[in-house]
Design an enzyme around this catalytic site. Structure first.
Site, PDB file in Angstrom:
ATOM      1  N   GLY A 108       0.822  -1.215   0.000  1.00  0.00           N
ATOM      2  CA  GLY A 108       0.000   0.000   0.000  1.00  0.00           C
ATOM      3  C   GLY A 108       0.848   1.252   0.000  1.00  0.00           C
ATOM      4  O   GLY A 108       0.618   2.184  -0.775  1.00  0.00           O
ATOM      5  N   GLN A 234      -4.702   3.644  10.347  1.00  0.00           N
ATOM      6  CA  GLN A 234      -4.398   4.985   9.834  1.00  0.00           C
ATOM      7  C   GLN A 234      -5.033   6.023  10.762  1.00  0.00           C
ATOM      8  O   GLN A 234      -5.387   5.723  11.881  1.00  0.00           O
ATOM      9  CB  GLN A 234      -4.931   5.111   8.400  1.00  0.00           C
ATOM     10  CG  GLN A 234      -4.193   4.227   7.404  1.00  0.00           C
ATOM     11  CD  GLN A 234      -2.848   4.815   6.985  1.00  0.00           C
ATOM     12  OE1 GLN A 234      -2.578   5.991   7.171  1.00  0.00           O
ATOM     13  NE2 GLN A 234      -1.985   3.987   6.426  1.00  0.00           N
ATOM     14  N   GLY A 261       0.901   5.113   8.430  1.00  0.00           N
ATOM     15  CA  GLY A 261       0.369   6.383   7.976  1.00  0.00           C
ATOM     16  C   GLY A 261       1.196   7.575   8.360  1.00  0.00           C
ATOM     17  O   GLY A 261       2.297   7.472   8.893  1.00  0.00           O
ATOM     18  N   CYS A 346      32.166  -1.169  19.717  1.00  0.00           N
ATOM     19  CA  CYS A 346      31.115  -1.927  19.017  1.00  0.00           C
ATOM     20  C   CYS A 346      31.643  -3.329  18.714  1.00  0.00           C
ATOM     21  O   CYS A 346      32.785  -3.500  18.305  1.00  0.00           O
ATOM     22  CB  CYS A 346      30.728  -1.212  17.729  1.00  0.00           C
ATOM     23  SG  CYS A 346      29.536  -2.161  16.742  1.00  0.00           S
ATOM     24  N   HIS A 377      27.471  -2.478  10.237  1.00  0.00           N
ATOM     25  CA  HIS A 377      27.558  -1.725  11.495  1.00  0.00           C
ATOM     26  C   HIS A 377      26.229  -1.045  11.830  1.00  0.00           C
ATOM     27  O   HIS A 377      25.758  -1.135  12.970  1.00  0.00           O
ATOM     28  CB  HIS A 377      28.677  -0.679  11.452  1.00  0.00           C
ATOM     29  CG  HIS A 377      28.617   0.237  12.619  1.00  0.00           C
ATOM     30  ND1 HIS A 377      29.093  -0.116  13.868  1.00  0.00           N
ATOM     31  CD2 HIS A 377      28.033   1.456  12.767  1.00  0.00           C
ATOM     32  CE1 HIS A 377      28.828   0.852  14.725  1.00  0.00           C
ATOM     33  NE2 HIS A 377      28.193   1.832  14.083  1.00  0.00           N
TER      34      HIS A 377
HETATM   35 ZN   LIG Z   1      30.187  -1.740  14.578  1.00  0.00          ZN
END
Ligand SMILES: [Zn+2]
Length: 412
Positions: A108, A234, A261, A346, A377
């Site tokens: 949609g 919606q 929406g 990380c 990442h």
């Molecule tokens: Zn990373």
């Protein structure tokens, strides 16, 4: 007989009395969505594999970085290769070598956004995106809504095509994702209130037809893994329309809900709360196309369970890197000889093996591996953020985690 679809709540946010729901209620929770292809621990981030692929990243790597579920697009897969092909190849998960849960959205959004002719995305954080990402390439109006469905010109070859409730559900059954969505009419924030009201009723009529077709095809395709149908809500920014949509759609035989929406960013949490006030607690809620870190916290706190977004991958290809300390662009000259990973600390594959200098070099040379490494990442960033949010709900430190994360990310 495959595992049925069900939802079990693990833990609710404590009630502080100042939530955005009725009487200050906070609707946030952690939960488990059980599907025929495994469980999804929520709140969860769902990376978007539009064409049955995360651009530049193999499904094995998505699994390795912790993604539990991928979302593909029924419209794009209908255009190419066609739903019959995917059906014959054993369904979406098997086709793309992803043995875990899958979602497809109804198409949609894609079909209707051809009609807007200007911004493809209506409530998006546009920083870090190129002009092509936010402005439709062709300003010609290409989609027309009537009571039965939508006529549009194929963006692939310009041929005349049609989408309707039954067509969308038929396509999604053949694609075979674990969770599929009702076909809804997307309005924009610039449509007048009268049009929003009219559109809401039409979306409800379409949802009823989607449920009927879904029930018929579920019966007809017995023996295939059960597909759960989520009803899309919606109502733009209007409280009464959002509540009405939630009551209407939850009166139908659906397995969960999609919050869709036009949403103005600053009231996203409030909209989720209005909706959650009206919905049954025991069915999952997916927030469609969320855009930013603060939006994810607002969505979770107010009852959203799963969130999808194309932004991490799209930004990565332009060199925009998400970190706990905010977003930066790794293609800048400052990173020419930077031996640090994209984000210190990380644990993703990219950060444990590659330097900023190398990723920058690849992106600047338009080497495909540059997009791959940056995307790994960024997808890890969002998947991991939602994992941490879930842990904070279960460990009862959500408020502290939210505050410290937002303070670091936005620098306030
Ligand atoms: Zn990373």
């Amino acid at each position: 007989m495959s595992e049925p679809f069900y939802f079990s709540i693990s833990k609710r946010l404590p009630q502080s009395g100042n939530g955005l729901g009725k009487g200050g209620k906070r609707h946030g929770r952690s939960a488990i969505i059980h599907t025929p292809h495994g469980v999804i621990r929520t709140p969860a981030f769902i990376p978007v594999a539009t064409q049955a692929a995360i651009k530049g990243v193999l499904p094995e790597k998505m699994e390795e970085l912790g993604a539990q579920v991928l979302l593909s697009n029924a419209f794009h897969l209908h255009e190419r290769p066609g739903e019959e092909v995917i059906d014959e190849m054993g369904g979406l998960g098997k086709f793309m070598n992803w043995p875990h849960p899958t979602y497809t959205d109804s198409g949609g959004f894609q079909v209707l956004s051809l009609g807007a002719g200007f911004k493809k995305v209506l409530a998006m954080d546009t920083a870090g995106l190129s002009k092509e990402d936010i402005v439709a390439q062709n300003s010609e109006r290409r989609a027309f809504v009537d009571e039965d469905g939508v006529d549009f010109k194929s963006p692939l070859n310009g041929s005349k095509e049609r989408f309707s409730a039954e067509i969308s559900i038929g396509i999604q059954h053949k694609i075979g994702a674990d969770v599929i969505f009702t076909f809804d009419e997307l309005t924009t924030l610039v449509d007048p209130r009268s049009y929003q009201e009219e559109s809401l009723e039409r979306t409800f009529r379409w949802a009823k037809r989607c449920v009927a077709e879904h029930e018929r095809l579920t019966e007809e395709r017995k023996g295939k893994p059960y597909q759960a149908l989520f009803g899309v809500l919606q109502g733009a920014n209007y409280e009464d329309l959002r509540r009405k949509a939630a009551r209407q759609i939850s009166s139908l035989n659906v397995d969960g809900f999609g919050i869709g929406g036009a949403i103005e960013k600053k009231i996203l949490g409030q909209i989720c709360a209005w909706i959650a006030d009206e919905l049954p607690e025991d069915k999952p809620r997916h927030v469609l196309g969320i855009a930013a870190v603060d939006d994810i916290f607002a969505g979770v706190e107010n009852g959203g369970d799963t969130f999808d977004c194309v932004l991490p991958a799209r930004c990565a290809r332009n060199g925009a890197i998400y970190t706990r300390l905010g977003r930066y662009n790794v293609t800048r000259a400052a990173f020419l000889k930077d031996s640090m990973p994209l984000e210190e600390g990380c644990r993703c594959y990219t950060c444990t093996h590659y330097s900023r200098a190398y990723v920058r070099h690849l992106l600047r040379c338009r080497e495909m591996n540059g997009s791959t490494l940056a995307t790994i990442h960024n997808e890890h960033f969002f998947v991991h953020l939602l994992d941490e949010i879930r842990a904070s709900i279960e460990g009862e430190y959500f408020d502290e985690f939210k505050e410290s994360t937002l303070r670091r990310f936005y620098g306030f």
